[in-house]
Design a protein around this motif. Sequence first.
Motif, mmCIF file in Angstrom:
data_model
loop_
_atom_site.group_PDB
_atom_site.id
_atom_site.type_symbol
_atom_site.label_atom_id
_atom_site.label_comp_id
_atom_site.label_asym_id
_atom_site.label_seq_id
_atom_site.Cartn_x
_atom_site.Cartn_y
_atom_site.Cartn_z
ATOM 1 N N ASN A 1 0.831 -1.201 0.000
ATOM 2 C CA ASN A 1 0.000 0.000 0.000
ATOM 3 C C ASN A 1 0.869 1.257 0.000
ATOM 4 O O ASN A 1 0.576 2.237 -0.700
ATOM 5 C CB ASN A 1 -0.915 -0.005 1.224
ATOM 6 C CG ASN A 1 -1.988 1.069 1.163
ATOM 7 O OD1 ASN A 1 -2.489 1.399 0.087
ATOM 8 N ND2 ASN A 1 -2.346 1.616 2.305
ATOM 9 N N ARG B 1 0.621 3.927 -3.043
ATOM 10 C CA ARG B 1 0.026 5.246 -2.774
ATOM 11 C C ARG B 1 1.029 6.393 -2.887
ATOM 12 O O ARG B 1 0.626 7.555 -2.942
ATOM 13 C CB ARG B 1 -0.583 5.265 -1.370
ATOM 14 C CG ARG B 1 -1.609 4.175 -1.105
ATOM 15 C CD ARG B 1 -2.929 4.441 -1.774
ATOM 16 N NE ARG B 1 -3.949 3.461 -1.378
ATOM 17 C CZ ARG B 1 -5.178 3.436 -1.849
ATOM 18 N NH1 ARG B 1 -5.558 4.328 -2.743
ATOM 19 N NH2 ARG B 1 -6.031 2.523 -1.448
ATOM 20 N N GLU C 1 -11.799 6.817 -2.242
ATOM 21 C CA GLU C 1 -10.478 7.327 -2.609
ATOM 22 C C GLU C 1 -9.802 8.103 -1.490
ATOM 23 O O GLU C 1 -8.585 8.265 -1.480
ATOM 24 C CB GLU C 1 -10.590 8.219 -3.843
ATOM 25 C CG GLU C 1 -11.494 9.432 -3.648
ATOM 26 C CD GLU C 1 -11.647 10.266 -4.913
ATOM 27 O OE1 GLU C 1 -12.203 11.383 -4.819
ATOM 28 O OE2 GLU C 1 -11.215 9.796 -5.980
ATOM 29 N N GLU D 1 -6.970 5.744 3.239
ATOM 30 C CA GLU D 1 -5.670 5.091 3.015
ATOM 31 C C GLU D 1 -5.592 3.749 3.722
ATOM 32 O O GLU D 1 -5.139 2.761 3.155
ATOM 33 C CB GLU D 1 -4.531 5.979 3.501
ATOM 34 C CG GLU D 1 -3.154 5.353 3.291
ATOM 35 C CD GLU D 1 -2.008 6.266 3.678
ATOM 36 O OE1 GLU D 1 -0.953 5.760 4.084
ATOM 37 O OE2 GLU D 1 -2.167 7.505 3.575
ATOM 38 N N GLN E 1 -6.084 9.545 3.376
ATOM 39 C CA GLN E 1 -4.957 9.912 2.529
ATOM 40 C C GLN E 1 -4.469 11.314 2.906
ATOM 41 O O GLN E 1 -5.259 12.148 3.371
ATOM 42 C CB GLN E 1 -5.390 9.930 1.047
ATOM 43 C CG GLN E 1 -5.836 8.591 0.511
ATOM 44 C CD GLN E 1 -4.676 7.708 0.110
ATOM 45 O OE1 GLN E 1 -3.524 8.067 0.266
ATOM 46 N NE2 GLN E 1 -4.972 6.534 -0.407
#
Length: 570
Positions: free
Chosen positions: A319, A323, A487, A490, A513
């Motif tokens: 991840n 990201r 979206e 995270e 995020q």
Amino acid sequence: MDTTIDAPAPLRPWIASYPEGIVWDTELDIRPVHEQVLAACAKNPSAIALDFLGGTTTFGELAQKIVALAGALQSQFGVTKGTRVALMLPNTPFYPIAYYAVLRAGGTVVNCNPLYTVHELAHITANAGADLMITLDLKQIFEKAEKLVEAGHVKSVIACHFPDALPVVKKVLFSIAKRKDLARLNASPIRDKITKLSDLLARRDTPTAVLIDADKDIAVQQYTGGTTGIPKGALLTHANIAANMSQIDKWGCGLFYPPSKVVAVLPFFHIFAMTVCMNVPLCNGTQVVMLPRFELKALLDLFTRTRPNVLPAVPTLLNAIARADSVTAEQLSSLEVAISGGAALPDEVRHAFAKKSKAILAEGYGLTEASPVVCCAALRVPSKPMSIGLPLPATDIRFVDIDTGQPVGVGENGELQVKGAQVMTGYYNDPEASANAFQDGWLRTGDVGHMDEDGYVFLVDRIKDLIISSGFNVYPRTIEEALMTHEAVEETNVIGVPDDYRGEAPVAFVKLQAGASITEEELKKFISERLNKIEMPKEIIFKDALPKTLIGKLSKKELREEYAATRGKS
């Protein structure tokens, strides 16, 4: 414990789904791992075995050090069959040298996480009876060894000089700039109990032969279960370890052979990395490129410098790669296969990673008690998404009803149970836990899932994480998957909390995020289209960071404690 494979062929639908060239009913190589690695060293001694921050060790040098240390362990410390030796080492060349030397001397490896507290380490060393510990002279780690000796849990320490693992220039710079990070062994309160690894290697002792019974003698005593209670020592025989290596080797269809390079950023003291990042490649003469811990920049630098093609990882690591804006496809272009293990791989992480890399992302599944790998997605061809793949060769699985213990049908959820040559013999000095770990000779995993008609395995959740809400089963993973589709999210972790009306209710913890913003109401509305009313979280709590275990898996234990302390029953 009986681990013979006796299920009739019709109960193995996965065989028909095996990739071409892989056979389920295959003979496994159960030669002890130290014999295999020394054979690989003799076959191509000039090839590079280990790369640590640019410092390299050839297979010939690796063998020389393994043999010399094994001789010293026998002659100076009396290591023989049954002797437990604790390894408290991060990923450095010292770890494989010590690991294989202990086994060559006839001893049993007891892995100790250097990040554990002294209290946790005291339990492991005392329970195992590990009088000897091999560790680093980095102050942060060595101070724990000192306390263990002072408390009487460990009698002797072999200290590895960290700068010796570095290439020449970095060694000099470290000795100048970071000398304060090294323990002063001569001034240590346990100095008369310390022996330097370099002194032992210089002696070039020749070890005496040790006759290993692969099926009975214990190679590794791996402690597990610390997040749910007192850690238990899973007894893994030489045959258990070697069988799982052989199964993975056959599943890889040549992936773990030269000229492959395998990244070892996961810690060797963890069973997944010990087997997949170290034992399998090194026994095949394949180079292992190491990092002492995960840092994104250091990992990207390693990719640029060494161009590895195999990356065993945990979902949080994948991840982080997926990201990060700083990660480019070019940096990952050498990667052919990423193997995700240790925790469930969220579908959103899978999709995000695919945008950064064309590598096959294969999810696998295992547990310490199975050395550890049980199932894995294909490593050379695509597999069914969201599946942990198929049982490895010579591995049998079944699903049983959680309440009755009776086998369930295709597509029905139940507890996953395992049989195979990789399954442990039991827990050290714990007959009750050993008995509870098995049902009719099948290893109970504590994981809930099902198998489809093609033999692909899908996990739903851990039994202990199951939330019973208004009499219905609610699986945290279902809620986590729904939240991860937004979206702005995270990371997320869902727990069950006491609820006066429903008995238990789910609560979600979310890390957003960087730069993202969303309210609890907005996020609940978003997931309401994906979840039923019983699955809807009672509360969504936003946090700057979510707690993780020491190998990077999201941890529910701390969240349960935090919720109980701050909110209590509602």
